[in-house]
Design an enzyme around this catalytic site. Structure first.
Site, PDB file in Angstrom:
ATOM      1  CG  LEU A  70      16.081 -34.585 -16.597  1.00 27.44           C
ATOM      2  CD1 LEU A  70      16.114 -33.703 -17.851  1.00 27.44           C
ATOM      3  CD2 LEU A  70      16.230 -36.057 -16.991  1.00 27.44           C
TER       4      LEU A  70
ATOM      5  CD1 TRP B 284      12.876 -34.979  -7.838  1.00 29.54           C
ATOM      6  CD2 TRP B 284      13.002 -35.077  -5.617  1.00 29.54           C
ATOM      7  NE1 TRP B 284      11.610 -34.828  -7.348  1.00 29.54           N
ATOM      8  CE2 TRP B 284      11.650 -34.894  -5.973  1.00 29.54           C
ATOM      9  CE3 TRP B 284      13.331 -35.162  -4.264  1.00 29.54           C
ATOM     10  CZ2 TRP B 284      10.632 -34.809  -5.042  1.00 29.54           C
ATOM     11  CZ3 TRP B 284      12.314 -35.067  -3.321  1.00 29.54           C
ATOM     12  CH2 TRP B 284      10.981 -34.894  -3.721  1.00 29.54           C
TER      13      TRP B 284
ATOM     14  CD  GLU C 139      20.666 -42.763 -13.486  1.00 27.75           C
ATOM     15  OE1 GLU C 139      20.629 -43.297 -14.613  1.00 27.75           O
ATOM     16  OE2 GLU C 139      21.717 -42.498 -12.892  1.00 27.75           O
TER      17      GLU C 139
END
Length: 385
Positions: free
Chosen positions: A129, A160, A368
């Site tokens: 993402l 990442w 997250e």
């Protein structure tokens, strides 16, 4: 009053699962944890042990050859592995993160194509993402996908990416309609062997050094048209729903790291003598241990509550999943820092595991969604009522 409130406890199978994973972690994973960190290498021993015992992706439903473990059980697996090795706990955690969009929104054919290979341990999944200029502001991503006949063509890069280069399947978010911003983002499944897919260099990190974090490059990366997850433009909604289900797993990782540090500190203070007695006999030390254990217990219960609510498919998971991740990761940072303090000068050396646990704990406050973002999520949920 709920008449079942008195039965607030984990099921017997959860306790049996914890025992089995703890036994495996102590025997097969813990002995390699320091070396994995020191050499910054992928914990293959852990992966092999987890695959062999069926703990690498317990969340995959039975219809796709998985175990169909519930969300609380998945958290217990991650927690018990993290107790001895934070890097290794990212194998079950990221397998869930990478496959959750497929489970939530993927076609039946796509599920059958990807999930059995994850369940068997033949493959791992990662989640793509973030980008260099689109971290917390994920909707600002620049990676593009366009339909070309019966294929999608992806261009751009992601950063990442946990277990990048080790995973075979990647759930990738890309813009398919630039005019619609968040509503113009779609989700795709890319395989490591797809043409135009390149894994970039590994990051040099503070902690979780055994889990490779890499950039991914898409250079006219071509995938079959049916590898889109859900309808075009629904990718960002799927990404947010995914995080509602996976943030508790980061909470579980944080709880495991904190518990490992607490266990190490408890053993050490009973052995270490100063002023003619064990430092465990000093009230100041006992108060520190009490606070550490109290916070770990509170975090664990919040994580399991969030996981249970996600399992039931309750609406409005945003607040509780953000709270579980945020609280548990803050606790992990505090508890591991206190553990280093209780070890004194020895805690600052690599001869003992607590300095590694302190370094590993830090990322749980960042990935997250940073804990600042978690607080934004909670604040908005509260104000919406």
């Amino acid at each position: 009053m709920n008449p079942n409130f008195g039965t607030y406890q984990l099921a017997e199978e959860h306790d049996a699962l914890r025992e089995a994973v703890r036994d495996l972690a102590e025997k097969e994973i813990a002995p390699h944890a320091a070396e994995v960190d020191e050499q910054e290498r992928f914990p293959r021993e852990a992966r092999d042990a987890l695959v062999k015992s069926g703990f690498a992706a317990v969340h995959i439903p039975e219809e796709y050859d998985g175990q169909g473990a519930d969300s609380v059980a998945t958290c217990i697996v991650i927690e018990e592995v993290a107790r001895v090795c934070g890097s290794s706990s990212l194998i079950p955690a990221v397998n869930k993160l990478g496959t959750m969009p497929i489970l939530l929104s993927g076609s039946e054919d796509l599920k059958k194509k990807v999930l059995p290979s994850i369940a068997s341990g033949e493959a791992m999944a990662s989640y793509a993402l973030s980008e260099r200029e689109a971290g917390s502001d994920a909707a600002a991503m620049k990676t593009r996908a366009r339909l070309d006949g019966d294929h999608w063509v992806l261009n751009g890069s992601k950063c990442w990416i946990t277990n990048g280069g080790e995973s075979k399947w990647y759930t990738v978010m890309a813009v398919t309609d630039q005019e619609k911003r968040a509503n113009g983002i779609s989700a795709f499944v890319v395989h490591a062997d797809d043409p135009g897919f390149v894994v970039g260099p590994k990051e040099k990190k503070l902690g979780i050094k055994g889990s490779p974090t890499a950039e991914l490059y898409f250079e006219d990366c071509t995938i079959p048209a049916d590898r889109i997850i859900g309808e075009p433009g629904t990718g960002f909604k799927t990404a947010l729903r995914t995080l509602d289900h996976t943030r508790p797993t980061i909470g579980a990782q944080a709880v495991g790291i904190a518990q490992g540090a607490l266990d190490a500190a408890l053993a050490y203070v009973k052995e270490r003598k100063q002023f003619g007695k064990a430092i465990a006999d000093f009230q100041g030390v006992q108060f520190m241990l009490a606070d550490m254990a109290m916070k770990v217990e509170a975090a664990r219960n919040l994580v399991y509550l969030a996981a249970a609510r996600a399992e039931r498919g309750e609406p409005d998971l945003g607040f509780i999943s953000a709270a579980a991740k945020c609280f548990a990761s803050d606790v992990a940072m505090e508890v591991t820092t206190d553990a280093v303090q209780l070890f004194g000068g020895a805690g600052y050396t690599r001869d003992f595991p607590v300095e590694r646990m302190m370094r590993d704990a830090k990322i749980t406050q960042i990935y997250e969604g940073t804990n600042q973002v978690q607080r934004m999520v909670m604040g908005r949920a509260l104000l919406k009522g």
